[in-house]
Every structure is written in C-alpha cells, then in structure tokens.
Design an enzyme around this catalytic site. Structure first.
Site, short mmCIF file in Angstrom:
data_model
loop_
_atom_site.label_atom_id
_atom_site.label_comp_id
_atom_site.label_asym_id
_atom_site.label_seq_id
_atom_site.Cartn_x
_atom_site.Cartn_y
_atom_site.Cartn_z
N THR A 69 -4.17 -0.90 4.51
CA THR A 69 -5.24 0.08 4.39
C THR A 69 -4.74 1.48 4.76
O THR A 69 -4.83 2.43 3.97
CB THR A 69 -6.41 -0.33 5.32
OG1 THR A 69 -6.62 -1.74 5.17
CG2 THR A 69 -7.68 0.42 5.01
N ALA A 70 -4.21 1.61 5.96
CA ALA A 70 -3.75 2.93 6.42
C ALA A 70 -2.41 3.30 5.78
O ALA A 70 -2.22 4.45 5.36
CB ALA A 70 -3.62 2.93 7.94
N GLU B 220 6.36 -3.51 2.46
CA GLU B 220 5.22 -4.40 2.68
C GLU B 220 5.71 -5.86 2.66
O GLU B 220 6.40 -6.27 1.72
CB GLU B 220 4.15 -4.17 1.60
CG GLU B 220 3.09 -5.25 1.47
CD GLU B 220 2.33 -5.56 2.76
OE1 GLU B 220 1.97 -4.64 3.50
OE2 GLU B 220 2.11 -6.78 3.02
N ALA B 221 5.28 -6.60 3.69
CA ALA B 221 5.75 -8.00 3.80
C ALA B 221 5.18 -8.89 2.69
O ALA B 221 5.84 -9.84 2.25
CB ALA B 221 5.37 -8.54 5.17
N ASN C 240 -11.04 -8.09 2.89
CA ASN C 240 -12.24 -7.86 3.72
C ASN C 240 -13.52 -8.03 2.90
O ASN C 240 -13.50 -8.24 1.69
CB ASN C 240 -12.14 -6.54 4.48
CG ASN C 240 -12.30 -5.32 3.59
OD1 ASN C 240 -12.77 -5.41 2.47
ND2 ASN C 240 -11.90 -4.17 4.10
N VAL D 58 9.60 -5.89 7.84
CA VAL D 58 10.37 -5.01 8.74
C VAL D 58 10.61 -5.71 10.06
O VAL D 58 9.68 -6.28 10.66
CB VAL D 58 9.62 -3.67 8.94
CG1 VAL D 58 10.30 -2.82 10.00
CG2 VAL D 58 9.54 -2.92 7.62
N HIS E 94 -12.14 -7.20 13.52
CA HIS E 94 -11.94 -5.77 13.77
C HIS E 94 -11.06 -5.52 15.00
O HIS E 94 -11.45 -4.75 15.87
CB HIS E 94 -13.28 -5.07 13.97
CG HIS E 94 -14.20 -5.21 12.81
ND1 HIS E 94 -15.56 -5.18 12.93
CD2 HIS E 94 -13.97 -5.38 11.49
CE1 HIS E 94 -16.13 -5.32 11.75
NE2 HIS E 94 -15.18 -5.46 10.84
N ALA F 256 -5.39 0.79 12.59
CA ALA F 256 -6.53 0.54 13.49
C ALA F 256 -6.10 0.43 14.95
O ALA F 256 -6.92 0.61 15.85
CB ALA F 256 -7.22 -0.76 13.07
#
Ligand SMILES: Cc1cc2nc3c(=O)[nH]c(=O)nc-3n(C[C@H](O)[C@H](O)[C@H](O)COP(=O)(O)OP(=O)(O)OC[C@H]3O[C@@H](n4cnc5c(N)ncnc54)[C@H](O)[C@@H]3O)c2cc1C
Length: 605
Positions: A24-25, A45-46, A103, A247, A543, A576
């Site tokens: 998302t971020a 990205e994994a 989500n 990573v 969350h 987040a």
C-alpha cells in the site's frame, strides 16, 4: 517491465531510491518519486503481480483471500495467554498491492483530534490539516449515481473534504447486502444512542455511517495500490519493480555515523543479490515485517540481535515494540442471530443456485459481487455503551497501568485516558454484517437468514511486539499482540459485546429476530461466561501498527517526524508501522496519506 525484468537487470541499475515492499505505502511512494523522469526508483516485492484474479478484483469477494497460501503471508500469533491460549491469525497481503490486495476495501478516516494527537506526541507537521491535504491528494471520489444516492440516502461528496484528482478511486458501495433491513439497521443503532453521521470523513467519526470503499464503481472492481500506483505507471522507464524478491537486509557504508544506507540485499529464486541506492532506502514492508528487516539489518535491541548472531549497528530497543491491534470478536467470535427468512441478506448469495444470477448481476455492476460484504459502521464513545461505574473502573485500571509504564507509553496512556472520557472520542465500533458469520462450532442452516455483528475495541491499552525469531530472512517473526493483557480491554470488549446484543433487542429489529445463536443465551446471561466466550474467540481486525513508531527516541520512537530511522542518514520507514497510536478508523486511507506526505518530505516538496 516487471514481468520481463530479471534480478540481474535490477542489480545492474543504480537507483536513486530503493523501496522495500510493493504494498500500500511502498507503491504509493514509488509512484510519486518516479513522477520525476530523472529519478530512478526500484521496488522489491516478495510476492507476485496477479492482475487478473477475481478474488482480488471483485469487491464482493473481498476478504476471501485471507489464509490464501500465495496472497496472504499467513502469520499467526504466539499463543495468547490472556485469550485462552489462542494462536490468532494475523493476515497480511503478499504481492504487488500488499494488504490493499486482500483488504475489505472500506476507506475511512479517524476523527481530526486523533491526527492532531499524533502531532502532540512530538511530531510537528503530522496533524489533521496535513492529513486532510494528503487524504485528498491520494484519492478521486467518483460521484454516486443520483438514483442510487437518493434510494440509499448517500450524501454528495464535498470537495472541501474529498479528493477529486488523486490516483485511488473511491465510491459508495454499489450494493448493500441488508436489502430492506438497511434502514432498520441504521435506526437500531440510532435507537441505541449512536447518532446518524452522514459523512464521517469530515473530522468527526462518532456516529452511524455508510463507508466509502476503494472500488471503481464504473466497472465494479477493486482500486488498490497495484492498479493505481503500479499498473497505471508501468510505462515509466524510471520505475523498476522486481517481484518474488525478498529483502534480507539493508546495507550500510562501513564506519558511517549517522549510518548511510547504500542498498539492500535480497533473495530471488534462491539466489542472493545486492542492489544499490545512491540517495535513500525506504522500508515499506508493513507493521509486521518492517521491524524484521530493521533487526536483520542490525537495528534493534542489541541483546536480541546478539542472540541471533547479528552485529548491532544501532541499538534501538523500540524496534518491533508498541504493537497495537484492534481487538474484536470478528469472524471467529461474532454475535450472530437468525432472522426472519423473508429478509434478503448475503446468505442467499452463498447458496449454490445463486451462482449464475450473481454473475449476471455483476455484469451490470449490481448484486453482492459488486460491493464488499459490509459497509455500515458505527463508532461511539464510552458513555454510549459503558456505565459510569464501568468507566471509572477502566480509568482506575488505566491509571495503574500508567504508573508502571515507561515514559513514552505513559504519554500514550495519558492521551488514551483523556479520550476515553470524551463524548467526541469513539472507543467502540460495531460493524453489522448482513449474513452468517461462523462462531466456534456454529453451523449455518440452509435457507436460513442471519444478521451478525463484529464488535471492536478501538483503543486497547494492551501493547504487544513483533521480533525476529531467527537470522534467516525467510523465517517468520514472532508476533505477540498480547491480546487482553490489560484486563481493562476485556471489560471494554465485554461491554461492547453486550451493546451488540442490545442491538438485536431494539424496536427497529426486535420483530425481525428469530433466534440468538452466538453467544448462546445462556452464555450471554453471565458476565463470566461471556468473558470466557470472548477469550476463546477474539481475533484481530487486521490493523496492526506502531512497531516502528514515529515518536521522540526517548519515548520509544524508531523514526523521527521525517520518517528517518534514528541513527541513520537516509533510511526511512513509510508504512502503517510508523503510526504511534491506534486510530479509530480502518487504516488504509491513513496509510495512503502517510505515503503521500512521505513522498513530499523525501522530494523536499
Ligand atoms: C485482511 C485484511 C483486511 C483489511 N481490511 C481493511 C479495510 O477494509 N479497510 C481499511 O482501511 N484497512 C483494511 N485493512 C488494513 C490495511 O489494508 C492496511 O493497514 C494497509 O494496507 C497496510 O499498508 P502497509 O503499506 O503498511 O503494508 P502492506 O500493504 O501490507 O505492504 C507491505 C508489503 O511489503 C511486502 N514485504 C514484506 N516483507 C518483505 C520483504 N522482506 N521483502 C520484500 N517485500 C516484503 C509485502 O509482501 C507487502 O506487499 C485490512 C488488512 C487486511 C490484512
């Protein structure tokens, strides 16, 4: 690009910025930084990029990928000693889009006071006005069809509060699974003292509202980080995204102080690679994995790091601490009632004979597949669902917790205690669901119709942690949300579950209800039995935050207000995990806004 890009090509490029995690971020930041064609941005990205999966794209299937072996990392907590020893699943999206991929698509904001509170904890510039600016920048609000708006009393979006030119598309749901019950559900909540709040995005969250969703209503598909930030920009020659790349650590120039990040090490198809960044490395691996990457890189509590043979570069014990999760009785512990079968709910959609008509309706952007399964939410202050005595007892418990807490947590508790008493601060949330939710061994009866409720404690006092359990980057971290470790959280949840039970006894719904199923009437009759029910069934509401908190270092901070990790010159966290305290809202809109603001900070805008 992505599909064709090889790891060898990726590492042969020197990037200005490397972003760890295409969620998302991470994708928001990558898209914003690569707006400048002279800036080279690499994303690792994994997971994979899967643009054509119905369970991702169809809003009505939102939530169905939880537990999926490819799209959910599938983390599970350690046994929760205050919650009946449960090991609680903590779903996290894997793949381009991250958790925005799996989500439920609800898109909302907390009250203005909560964002101002972030600033008051020592973070200049992180207040409601700034968040509002970036909420708006992140989104385009698609106007509601006038007939649909009139039929369901959906307010017109005011551009004072809602974006009209940002990448993420938002809209009101195209379909409400409550059918004729929707008005009654809203009235029942109002009867319980929760006022109607037509648009809870204007800085006041208290009330009953219909939420916006991150859905493009023109084709009834999910709008999320992968399609709006990656796919829409995939023509850019300066944005490089490598998938299936996990990573393992950030690399620093030796002997620098503050530490200078020069790149990252990652694993792709069982091979180790190193990629270089000339300006910055940005960690956006989410609240449960960002601490893991920091610790694997030598940033964390030195005792913990030495246990796993990792050299400590920065002794920062706050990494992975301060984990805050909502507590609720979501899917595994709902309040479930059977209702009059004449009412339309999503139960009909689950019956095999409905499949063909569901598809037909969806082609016309209608029916259960076109909208997420829930969209009416109620946020209410403690006085609405707790007696003065219960609130006083909670306060005494919170004050006692404060005495033993370290300074940073003491400051958070001060805020929580103040808020808990305020009529303007939501402390409980209930989400009515038009249909059956599984609870313990409860089974659905064919042709029966149900109404269920998810009950949420919004600002728990409990704090958990997430830390590495091995030096192996592929091994999952140890997640301990410490559910209900503060007994006050259990008492708030108990009161909130009783409030949910009262919902079914309102005049608006009383004549609709046929049978109380969960918790069973005999369980609900005793507070102790109800507490036991909650402990057996409480689960997370997805969350998690706070594990790389933006706070002064002496108060448990991991990053400063520019999101730089303390002790580093150019390593930032953007996701987040930087939120220092739980907010009374679902988190995705806030994460998009954080990433938008971070992008401006990074480019010095
Ligand atoms: C099931 C579920 C339902 C939810 N429902 C809602 C909702 O309806 N409304 C709402 O507002 N919020 C909801 N949320 C919460 C919201 O989606 C998240 O708060 C938000 O998406 C988090 O964004 P993030 O950038 O912090 O992390 P993520 O979006 O999770 O991104 C992290 C990314 O990092 C990648 N990654 C992790 N480790 C590595 C590594 N070592 N190397 C490379 N990549 C790595 C991950 O694969 C992932 O893509 C839900 C979340 C879940 C899981």
């Amino acid at each position: 690009m992505t599909a064709k890009l090889t790891a060898a090509q990726f590492v042969s490029t020197t990037f200005d910025y490397i972003v760890i995690g295409g969620g998302t971020a991470g994708l928001t930041v990558a898209a914003r930084l690569s707006e400048d064609p002279a800036t080279k941005v690499g994303v690792l990205e994994a997971g994979d990029w899967d643009p054509n999966i119905a369970a991702i794209n169809l809003p009505g299937l939102a939530g169905s990928l939880m537990g999926h072996e490819k799209h959910d990392w599938g983390p599970v907590s350690v046994p929760q000693i205050h919650a009946n020893g449960q090991k609680v699943p903590q779903p996290r999206g894997k793949g381009l889009g991250g958790s925005s991929l799996i989500n439920i698509t609800l898109l909302d904001r907390a009250s203005a006071a909560e964002y101002d509170g972030i600033e008051a904890l020592g973070n200049p510039g992180w207040n409601w006005n700034e968040f509002l600016k970036y909420f708006k920048k992140s989104e385009t609000t698609i106007p509601t069809d006038p007939d649909h708006a009139a039929k369901h009393t959906l307010p017109k979006a005011d551009t004072k509060w809602h974006g009209d030119s940002g990448p993420l598309l938002k809209s009101y749901p195209l379909y409400f699974g409550f059918g004729q019950l929707r008005e009654r559900v809203m009235s029942a909540l109002e009867e319980l003292g929760v006022p109607s709040n037509p648009d809870a995005n204007e800085g006041n969250k208290v009330g009953v509202s219909t939420t916006y969703v991150s859905v493009d209503p023109r084709n009834a598909t999910r709008s999320y980080a992968a399609n709006v930030h990656f796919q829409a920009n995939s023509h850019r020659g300066n944005l490089f995204v490598l998938t299936s790349a996990t990573v393992s650590k950030v690399i620093f120039r030796e002997g620098t102080s503050p530490l200078v990040a020069t790149g990252v090490e990652f694993i792709h198809e069982d091979q180790k690679y190193r990629a270089s960044a000339s300006k910055e490395v940005i960690v956006s691996a989410g609240s449960l994995q960002t601490p893991q990457i920091l610790e694997l890189s030598g940033i964390g509590d030195k005792t913990l790091l030495s246990k796993y043979g990792i050299a400590t570069l920065i002794d920062l014990p706050s990494v992975g601490e301060n984990l805050q999760v909502y507590v609720d009785d979501h899917v595994s512990a709902p309040v479930v009632f059977e209702i009059d079968p004449q009412y339309e709910t999503l139960d009909a959609a689950r019956e095999p004979e409905a499949a063909a008509s569901l598809q037909q309706l969806y082609q016309q952007r209608q029916g259960p597949l076109s909208a997420p399964p829930l969209s009416v939410v109620a946020f209410f202050p403690s006085e609405t669902f707790m007696s003065p005595e219960q609130r006083q007892k909670w306060k005494e418990g919170a004050l006692a917790a404060m005495q033993d807490a370290p300074e940073g947590l003491r400051k958070q508790y001060e805020v929580q205690i103040r808020r808990f008493a305020a009529p303007s601060s939501p402390e409980g949330e209930i989400m009515p669901v038009p249909g059956f939710l599984p609870a313990l061994d409860l089974k659905r009866t064919p042709k029966a119709r149900y109404l269920s409720i998810c009950t949420v404690v919004l600002h728990p006092l409990s704090r958990g942690s997430v830390h590495i359990a091995s030096a192996d980057p592929q091994a999952p971290p140890t997640i301990d949300p410490a559910y209900l470790s503060r007994p006050e959280d259990l008492e708030v949840l108990l009161a909130a579950v009783k409030f949910s039970l009262a919902f079914f006894k309102t005049t608006a719904l009383g004549d609709v209800v046929r049978k109380q199923l969960a918790p069973a009437p005999e369980v609900a009759a005793s507070d102790d039995a109800l507490r036991d029910y909650i402990k057996k069934t409480c689960a997370c509401v997805y969350h998690p935050l706070g594990t790389a908190a933006m706070l002064p270092k002496q108060h448990g901070g991991v990053v400063d207000p520019e999101l730089k990790v303390y002790g580093t010159a150019n390593l930032r966290v953007v996701d987040a995990s930087i939120l220092p305290m739980q907010i009374a809202a679902h988190t995705q809109a806030t994460v998009y806004a954080i990433a938008e603001k971070a992008s401006d900070i990074i480019r010095g805008a």
